[in-house]
Write a protein that holds these residues in place. Structure first.
Motif, mmCIF file in Angstrom:
data_model
loop_
_atom_site.group_PDB
_atom_site.id
_atom_site.type_symbol
_atom_site.label_atom_id
_atom_site.label_comp_id
_atom_site.label_asym_id
_atom_site.label_seq_id
_atom_site.Cartn_x
_atom_site.Cartn_y
_atom_site.Cartn_z
ATOM 1 N N VAL A 327 0.726 -1.167 0.059
ATOM 2 C CA VAL A 327 -0.167 -0.054 -0.038
ATOM 3 C C VAL A 327 0.811 1.266 -0.020
ATOM 4 C CG1 VAL A 327 -1.822 1.482 1.220
ATOM 5 C CG2 VAL A 327 -1.873 -1.206 1.155
ATOM 6 N N ILE A 328 0.771 2.133 -0.996
ATOM 7 C CA ILE A 328 1.677 3.300 -1.112
ATOM 8 C C ILE A 328 0.560 4.687 -1.190
ATOM 9 C CG2 ILE A 328 2.914 4.679 -2.661
ATOM 10 C CD1 ILE A 328 4.142 1.957 -3.524
ATOM 11 N N VAL A 329 0.708 5.354 -0.251
ATOM 12 C CA VAL A 329 -0.175 6.617 -0.277
ATOM 13 C C VAL A 329 0.446 7.731 -1.065
ATOM 14 C CG1 VAL A 329 -1.317 8.304 1.355
ATOM 15 C CG2 VAL A 329 -1.146 5.639 2.152
ATOM 16 N N LEU A 330 -0.182 8.306 -1.758
ATOM 17 C CA LEU A 330 0.176 9.565 -2.409
ATOM 18 C C LEU A 330 -0.547 10.672 -1.483
ATOM 19 C CD1 LEU A 330 1.262 7.871 -4.796
ATOM 20 C CD2 LEU A 330 0.168 9.796 -6.376
ATOM 21 N N LEU A 331 0.593 11.479 -0.877
ATOM 22 C CA LEU A 331 0.037 12.911 -0.308
ATOM 23 C C LEU A 331 -0.087 13.877 -1.251
ATOM 24 C CD1 LEU A 331 1.428 12.699 3.224
ATOM 25 C CD2 LEU A 331 -0.720 12.040 2.576
ATOM 26 N N GLY A 332 -1.312 14.219 -1.994
ATOM 27 C CA GLY A 332 -1.351 15.411 -2.884
ATOM 28 C C GLY A 332 -1.223 14.869 -4.308
ATOM 29 N N PHE A 333 -2.170 15.337 -5.271
ATOM 30 C CA PHE A 333 -1.907 15.166 -6.671
ATOM 31 C C PHE A 333 -2.072 16.372 -7.501
ATOM 32 C CE2 PHE A 333 -3.674 12.995 -10.245
ATOM 33 C CZ PHE A 333 -3.248 11.706 -10.087
ATOM 34 N N ALA A 334 -2.567 17.277 -6.782
ATOM 35 C CA ALA A 334 -2.167 18.582 -7.530
ATOM 36 C C ALA A 334 -0.955 18.823 -8.014
ATOM 37 C CB ALA A 334 -3.065 19.622 -6.535
ATOM 38 N N PHE A 335 -0.751 19.602 -8.868
ATOM 39 C CA PHE A 335 0.668 19.850 -9.225
ATOM 40 C C PHE A 335 1.395 20.939 -8.559
ATOM 41 C CE2 PHE A 335 1.095 24.223 -11.292
ATOM 42 C CZ PHE A 335 -0.320 24.577 -11.400
ATOM 43 N N ARG A 362 -3.202 4.357 -2.926
ATOM 44 C CA ARG A 362 -4.118 5.370 -2.417
ATOM 45 C C ARG A 362 -3.940 7.010 -2.502
ATOM 46 N NH1 ARG A 362 -4.802 2.013 3.426
ATOM 47 N NH2 ARG A 362 -5.342 0.126 2.469
ATOM 48 N N ILE A 363 -4.796 7.413 -3.135
ATOM 49 C CA ILE A 363 -4.352 9.033 -3.079
ATOM 50 C C ILE A 363 -5.327 9.751 -2.185
ATOM 51 C CG2 ILE A 363 -4.878 10.651 -4.956
ATOM 52 C CD1 ILE A 363 -4.692 8.501 -7.022
ATOM 53 N N HIS A 364 -4.827 10.830 -1.740
ATOM 54 C CA HIS A 364 -5.359 11.707 -0.862
ATOM 55 C C HIS A 364 -4.876 13.191 -1.698
ATOM 56 C CE1 HIS A 364 -5.549 14.978 2.116
ATOM 57 N NE2 HIS A 364 -6.602 14.293 2.892
ATOM 58 N N ASP A 365 -5.704 14.065 -1.567
ATOM 59 C CA ASP A 365 -5.730 15.444 -1.947
ATOM 60 C C ASP A 365 -6.736 16.317 -1.454
ATOM 61 O OD1 ASP A 365 -3.746 17.305 -4.179
ATOM 62 O OD2 ASP A 365 -5.640 18.030 -3.771
ATOM 63 N N PRO A 366 -6.320 17.518 -0.768
ATOM 64 C CA PRO A 366 -7.512 18.342 -0.057
ATOM 65 C C PRO A 366 -8.437 18.859 -1.220
ATOM 66 C CG PRO A 366 -5.433 18.980 0.705
ATOM 67 C CD PRO A 366 -5.152 17.799 -0.335
ATOM 68 N N SER A 384 -7.184 3.746 -5.189
ATOM 69 C CA SER A 384 -8.451 4.199 -4.421
ATOM 70 C C SER A 384 -8.232 5.812 -3.963
ATOM 71 C CB SER A 384 -8.892 3.365 -3.279
ATOM 72 O OG SER A 384 -7.622 3.061 -2.356
ATOM 73 N N PHE A 385 -9.350 6.378 -3.542
ATOM 74 C CA PHE A 385 -9.351 7.891 -3.104
ATOM 75 C C PHE A 385 -9.802 8.025 -1.844
ATOM 76 C CE2 PHE A 385 -10.087 7.131 -7.632
ATOM 77 C CZ PHE A 385 -9.243 8.137 -8.283
ATOM 78 N N TYR A 386 -9.065 8.759 -1.086
ATOM 79 C CA TYR A 386 -9.515 9.221 0.288
ATOM 80 C C TYR A 386 -9.368 10.577 0.535
ATOM 81 C CZ TYR A 386 -8.661 4.084 1.382
ATOM 82 O OH TYR A 386 -8.650 2.820 1.333
ATOM 83 N N ASP A 388 -9.795 11.331 3.982
ATOM 84 C CA ASP A 388 -9.188 11.481 5.308
ATOM 85 C C ASP A 388 -7.732 10.669 5.138
ATOM 86 O OD1 ASP A 388 -10.087 11.676 8.359
ATOM 87 O OD2 ASP A 388 -8.554 10.304 8.171
ATOM 88 N N VAL A 389 -6.785 11.527 5.274
ATOM 89 C CA VAL A 389 -5.370 10.818 5.393
ATOM 90 C C VAL A 389 -5.130 9.830 6.344
ATOM 91 C CG1 VAL A 389 -2.845 11.597 5.852
ATOM 92 C CG2 VAL A 389 -4.526 13.110 4.767
ATOM 93 N N TYR A 390 -5.976 9.852 7.765
ATOM 94 C CA TYR A 390 -5.572 8.787 8.463
ATOM 95 C C TYR A 390 -6.483 7.539 8.031
ATOM 96 C CZ TYR A 390 -4.150 12.661 11.174
ATOM 97 O OH TYR A 390 -3.274 14.069 11.467
ATOM 98 N N ASP A 391 -7.458 7.630 7.231
ATOM 99 C CA ASP A 391 -7.868 6.405 6.923
ATOM 100 C C ASP A 391 -6.801 5.935 5.805
ATOM 101 O OD1 ASP A 391 -10.056 6.462 8.268
ATOM 102 O OD2 ASP A 391 -11.369 7.325 6.741
ATOM 103 N N ALA A 392 -6.380 6.703 4.868
ATOM 104 C CA ALA A 392 -5.599 6.241 3.707
ATOM 105 C C ALA A 392 -4.399 5.577 3.989
ATOM 106 C CB ALA A 392 -5.439 7.477 2.904
ATOM 107 N N VAL A 393 -3.818 5.975 5.386
ATOM 108 C CA VAL A 393 -2.486 5.147 5.738
ATOM 109 C C VAL A 393 -2.672 3.816 6.427
ATOM 110 C CG1 VAL A 393 -1.361 7.503 5.865
ATOM 111 C CG2 VAL A 393 -2.284 6.650 7.898
ATOM 112 N N LYS A 394 -3.813 3.551 6.821
ATOM 113 C CA LYS A 394 -4.107 2.226 7.458
ATOM 114 C C LYS A 394 -3.467 1.045 6.712
ATOM 115 C CE LYS A 394 -8.354 3.045 9.673
ATOM 116 N NZ LYS A 394 -9.759 3.118 9.448
ATOM 117 N N GLY A 395 -2.477 0.285 7.313
ATOM 118 C CA GLY A 395 -2.085 -0.805 6.458
ATOM 119 C C GLY A 395 -0.947 -0.348 5.582
ATOM 120 N N ALA A 396 -0.669 0.994 5.357
ATOM 121 C CA ALA A 396 0.099 1.417 4.379
ATOM 122 C C ALA A 396 1.869 1.203 4.633
ATOM 123 C CB ALA A 396 -0.011 2.743 4.033
ATOM 124 N N ARG A 397 2.569 0.907 3.768
ATOM 125 C CA ARG A 397 3.967 0.689 3.863
ATOM 126 C C ARG A 397 4.787 2.096 3.494
ATOM 127 N NH1 ARG A 397 7.330 -3.434 4.705
ATOM 128 N NH2 ARG A 397 5.483 -5.093 4.545
#
Ligand code: UDX
Length: 457
Positions: A327-335, A362-366, A384-386, A388-397
């Protein structure tokens, strides 16, 4: 009083017209767009673009001297001044594909103007970033019909940056207005400068000829992007030599001849302008047989793509060349921060490469999740899209920071660490976070252009 029209209600047209409406109360400003949904949103409190301070200005002027609708032909009939702010993406087909500007929307707009205008003299203002000499082509189209209207084409390129559009419009470094070098052209330039002089001081109004104006816009963007590619290329060298890119940027930027701005190493620049404008510039040089010059500018884009690729390979390498089901979480998708825009965001190729390795992304962006969904809709894999950051990082490496949103600085990283699989990794594509603190919490931290901080070797 003039009827001012803007064709194209996007990132440039909307905010610029809102500013003119705010300061030029004696004029009626109309913004049209063929996209009815977009117009409906301009007429609501849910504007189609996110830009700090914009909603307040629109709400104040809307219905007073600022109007949004989609009757393009009808609006052209009444217009004295027409700003053209339609999109000019890079051509995806035929001659110049991937480099030249696709001018189909722009040409259609020129023909719509010719067909529908009624006033004796109409000033057409180029606002879209266009290849040099486009104004000349526009004049040719406008003079080709039977219309009794006389036209003056003016180039007035936009230098606003997303996320700070209102600030950039309020206190611009300069406003560039290029006109034809004849009596009619000078009058047209005067009228356009009169609009801006409601809030911009005279010494910031730069009057020039059409071609210089068009070229200046391309070159300004190319030079800004070139600074980023330069510093990004050095970030790679820093990682090999254990020099620190932040220190290097600071030392270099303190030379007053160089200056401090646009020297932040990153995962790569994005946005609707830089890549497109450099490719236009390079294509233009090719056209004139200047192959070395064309190649010089094209290399700015090549380094940018390489930088994103390099970032991806760092993740892959540190994960033992295996991302399958991780599981890889992207913090931010905007340029960049403070915008919902994702055009040419480095997040797009990064996402594609991670999915290619069968990672669970998993993608998060405000602000950019809606645009992100569109960008990735043809990508295959576990995505998938999130909200809430804290939901997105559950089980992430792995966490990868792509966009430097202020709110990411305020996250509770201890809580995040607890929710992640161990060992937990952070790859900071903007050198945005507090790396020392993250390391103390337990993360393995990979900044850009600085030595990594590993708990495991
Ligand atoms: C740019 C120009 O700045 C503007 O004048 C022009 O009218 C349109 O193009 P914009 O694309 O909105 O504006 O954003 P900008 O702030 O210039 O940033 C472009 C990209 O460069 C972003 O992805 C940003 O994150 C990146 N960047 C910027 C860096 O990677 N490092 C830096 O030091 C500065």
């Amino acid at each position: 009083m003039s009827n001012i029209l803007c064709i194209g209600a996007g990132y440039v047209g909307g905010p610029t017209m809102a500013m003119i409406a705010k300061f030029c109360l004696e004029h009626k400003i109309t913004v049209v767009d063929i996209n009815k949904d977009r117009i409906d949103r301009w007429n609501s409190d849910d504007l189609p673009i996110y830009e700090p301070g914009l909603l307040e200005i629109v709400k104040e002027a809307r219905g007073r001297n600022l109007f949004f609708h989609s009757d393009v032909a009808g609006a052209i009939k009444d217009a004295d001044i027409i700003f053209v702010s339609v999109n000019t993406p890079t051509k995806t087909f035929g001659e110049g594909a991937g480099k030249a500007a696709d001018l189909q929307f722009w040409e259609k707009t020129s023909r719509d103007i010719l067909e529908n205008c009624r006033k004796p003299w109409v000033i057409v203002v180029e606002k879209s970033t266009l290849p040099v000499r486009t104004a000349e082509a526009m004049s040719k189209i406008l003079e080709s019909g039977k219309s009794s209207t006389k036209f003056s084409v003016v180039s007035n390129p936009e230098f606003l940056a997303e996320g700070s559009a209102i600030k950039d419009l309020t206190t611009p470094d300069r406003v560039l207005i290029g006109g034809e070098q004849n009596e009619k052209g000078r009058k047209a330039v005067e009228q356009i400068s009169e609009l801006y002089s409601h809030w911009v001081s005279k010494d910031r109004l730069l009057l020039t000829n059409v071609w210089s104006s068009e070229l200046s816009k391309l070159v300004a963007n190319a030079m800004l992007a070139q600074r980023i590619s330069s510093i990004n290329s050095i970030s790679a060298l820093c990682e090999r030599t254990e020099a620190d890119i932040t220190e290097v940027s600071k030392a270099v930027g303190m030379d007053s001849r160089i200056g401090t701005k646009f020297l932040e190493a990153s995962i790569g620049f994005g946005g609707s302008c830089f890549r497109k404008d450099i490719l236009h510039l390079s294509y233009l040089c090719e056209f004139y047989g200047l192959h070395e010059v064309a190649d010089y500018w094209a290399s700015v884009v090549r380094i940018n793509e390489w930088q994103t690729d390099r970032f991806f390979h760092k993740i892959l390498l540190e994960q033992f060349n295996n991302l399958t089901d991780k599981v890889i979480v992207l913090l931010g998708f905007a340029f960049k921060e403070n915008t919902g825009d994702t055009r040419d965001s480095p997040a797009i190729p990064l996402c594609e490469k991670l999915l290619g390795e069968h990672a669970n992304v998993r993608i998060h962006d405000p602000k950019a999740l809606d645009n992100a969904r569109i960008d990735v809709k043809n990508m295959e894999g576990n995505l998938s899209f999130y909200e809430d950051v804290y939901d997105a990082v559950k089980g992430a490496r792995v966490i990868t920071l792509v966009t430097h949103w202020q709110e990411y600085l305020e996250l509770d990283f201890e809580r995040i660490y607890e929710k992640m699989v161990k060992p937990a990794f952070i790859f900071d594509g903007r050198n945005h976070l507090d790396h020392k603190k993250l390391f103390q919490i337990g993360f393995n931290v990979f900044p850009l252009g600085r030595p990594p901080m590993r708990h495991i070797q």
